[in-house]
Design a protein around this motif. Structure first.
Motif, mmCIF file in Angstrom:
data_model
loop_
_atom_site.group_PDB
_atom_site.id
_atom_site.type_symbol
_atom_site.label_atom_id
_atom_site.label_comp_id
_atom_site.label_asym_id
_atom_site.label_seq_id
_atom_site.Cartn_x
_atom_site.Cartn_y
_atom_site.Cartn_z
ATOM 1 N N LEU A 12 -3.248 -29.216 -3.538
ATOM 2 C CA LEU A 12 -2.586 -29.755 -2.346
ATOM 3 C C LEU A 12 -3.592 -30.447 -1.424
ATOM 4 C CD1 LEU A 12 -0.169 -26.796 -1.565
ATOM 5 C CD2 LEU A 12 0.445 -29.050 -2.486
ATOM 6 N N TYR A 13 -4.783 -29.884 -1.313
ATOM 7 C CA TYR A 13 -5.838 -30.514 -0.520
ATOM 8 C C TYR A 13 -6.175 -31.899 -1.074
ATOM 9 C CZ TYR A 13 -10.759 -31.719 0.261
ATOM 10 O OH TYR A 13 -11.932 -32.402 0.496
ATOM 11 N N ARG A 14 -6.354 -31.989 -2.387
ATOM 12 C CA ARG A 14 -6.701 -33.277 -2.996
ATOM 13 C C ARG A 14 -5.593 -34.307 -2.784
ATOM 14 N NH1 ARG A 14 -10.747 -33.870 -6.795
ATOM 15 N NH2 ARG A 14 -10.060 -36.036 -6.656
ATOM 16 N N MET A 15 -4.365 -33.848 -2.773
ATOM 17 C CA MET A 15 -3.245 -34.778 -2.559
ATOM 18 C C MET A 15 -3.225 -35.306 -1.129
ATOM 19 S SD MET A 15 -0.279 -32.757 -4.708
ATOM 20 C CE MET A 15 1.026 -33.874 -4.199
ATOM 21 N N ARG A 16 -3.691 -34.483 -0.174
ATOM 22 C CA ARG A 16 -3.697 -34.880 1.238
ATOM 23 C C ARG A 16 -4.939 -35.662 1.637
ATOM 24 N NH1 ARG A 16 -2.646 -29.361 1.960
ATOM 25 N NH2 ARG A 16 -4.721 -29.125 2.876
ATOM 26 N N PHE A 257 -7.947 -34.301 10.428
ATOM 27 C CA PHE A 257 -8.216 -35.102 9.242
ATOM 28 C C PHE A 257 -8.431 -34.194 8.036
ATOM 29 C CE2 PHE A 257 -9.625 -37.528 12.884
ATOM 30 C CZ PHE A 257 -9.169 -38.814 12.626
ATOM 31 N N THR A 258 -7.946 -34.640 6.882
ATOM 32 C CA THR A 258 -8.267 -34.002 5.621
ATOM 33 C C THR A 258 -8.984 -35.046 4.784
ATOM 34 O OG1 THR A 258 -6.297 -32.591 5.715
ATOM 35 C CG2 THR A 258 -7.367 -32.837 3.574
ATOM 36 N N LEU A 259 -10.269 -34.811 4.539
ATOM 37 C CA LEU A 259 -11.107 -35.820 3.884
ATOM 38 C C LEU A 259 -11.618 -35.310 2.547
ATOM 39 C CD1 LEU A 259 -13.241 -37.081 6.913
ATOM 40 C CD2 LEU A 259 -11.046 -37.946 6.070
ATOM 41 N N TYR A 260 -11.678 -36.199 1.602
ATOM 42 C CA TYR A 260 -12.191 -35.842 0.279
ATOM 43 C C TYR A 260 -13.695 -35.620 0.345
ATOM 44 C CZ TYR A 260 -13.586 -36.213 -4.580
ATOM 45 O OH TYR A 260 -14.132 -35.972 -5.801
ATOM 46 N N TYR A 261 -14.136 -34.482 -0.196
ATOM 47 C CA TYR A 261 -15.566 -34.188 -0.194
ATOM 48 C C TYR A 261 -15.947 -33.528 -1.515
ATOM 49 C CZ TYR A 261 -20.119 -32.467 1.252
ATOM 50 O OH TYR A 261 -21.465 -32.219 1.321
#
Length: 261
Positions: A12-16, A257-261
């Protein structure tokens, strides 16, 4: 929390999560580009990772006192140092993120809840050698190993505070004029996490940076992270899955913010 739940949370994190092109805040855009995804190398990385390699080979066994939620990997009162280094120390990716955050914001007074063997503390201290870092560790035997590690790297800006965080943290904060940076990794339960967060608020200011560790570690930590984001004094948050960044910059709109890391 089960591995299935963790896998679901991560999916779900990766989708956001946004990548750089999806960030419209100038402050967050700059932070993402120049700090979070900085690809350069600092000599401090080598110093701390050489120490990690030593600890991963250390066969000494310690009697461990644990006041927090414990380890998901180890449930014993006696632990080898190499096992603690493998399962409890922050991975290089996140230790180096802490280094870059401190190097970027240049805080003067820092706190770290959960010293463990001191690897993340070393990253904090290497990034700002004229700062003062208060790092809190509940287990005296682990704290003693951490002190030895600080001496190995000749880091003189670290003060280790031993004992139960419930007894030591608020008391120590009373002696600090203001708090510029905090890394909260001391107790992965809802009530203590929120209490430590509230304690930090009393000493925070416009440019304070808080880093919450393991925000998806359990249902309690997810609830704590949700409430931190909603807190009226919190202006911006960045969800990096394993850690959450909290800012109090009142000149900018309240955003999460939800950022890809």
């Amino acid at each position: 929390m089960s591995y299935f739940s963790q896998a679901t949370d991560y999916l779900l994190y990766r989708m956001r999560a946004f990548k750089l092109h999806g960030v419209h805040s100038p402050f967050v855009f700059d932070l993402y580009h120049n700090v979070l995804h900085h690809t350069g190398h600092f000599p401090a990385y080598d110093h701390v990772e050489a120490l990690r390699d030593e600890l991963l080979q250390d066969e000494r066994e310690l009697q461990v006192t644990d006041f927090g939620a414990g380890s998901k990997h180890i449930n014993q009162n006696k632990r080898k140092i190499k096992a603690i280094a493998k399962t409890s120390a922050k991975p290089a990716k996140y230790g180096q993120l802490l280094f870059r955050l401190v190097n970027h914001f240049q805080p003067n007074t820092l706190v770290e809840l959960g010293t463990s063997l001191g690897l993340s503390t070393c990253y904090l201290a290497e990034a700002r050698k004229n700062s003062t870092i208060y790092t809190f560790e509940g287990c005296p035997n682990i704290a003693e190993v951490a002190r030895t590690n600080f001496k190995k790297l000749r880091l003189q800006n670290i003060q280790v505070v031993e004992g139960n965080l419930d007894d030591t943290f608020a008391k120590q904060l009373q002696q600090v004029e203001q708090l510029d940076f905090a890394f909260l990794d001391g107790n992965h339960r809802y009530e203590p996490t929120m209490r430590y967060f509230e304690s930090c608020l009393h000493k925070s200011h416009e440019n304070t940076v808080l880093v919450l560790d393991d925000i998806y570690w359990s249902g309690e930590m997810k609830q704590a992270w949700k409430e931190v984001k909603l807190h009226p004094q919190v202006r911006q948050t960045i969800d990096l899955y394993f850690v959450g960044l909290v800012f109090f910059r009142t000149k900018q709109p309240k955003e999460n913010f939800t950022l890809y890391y």
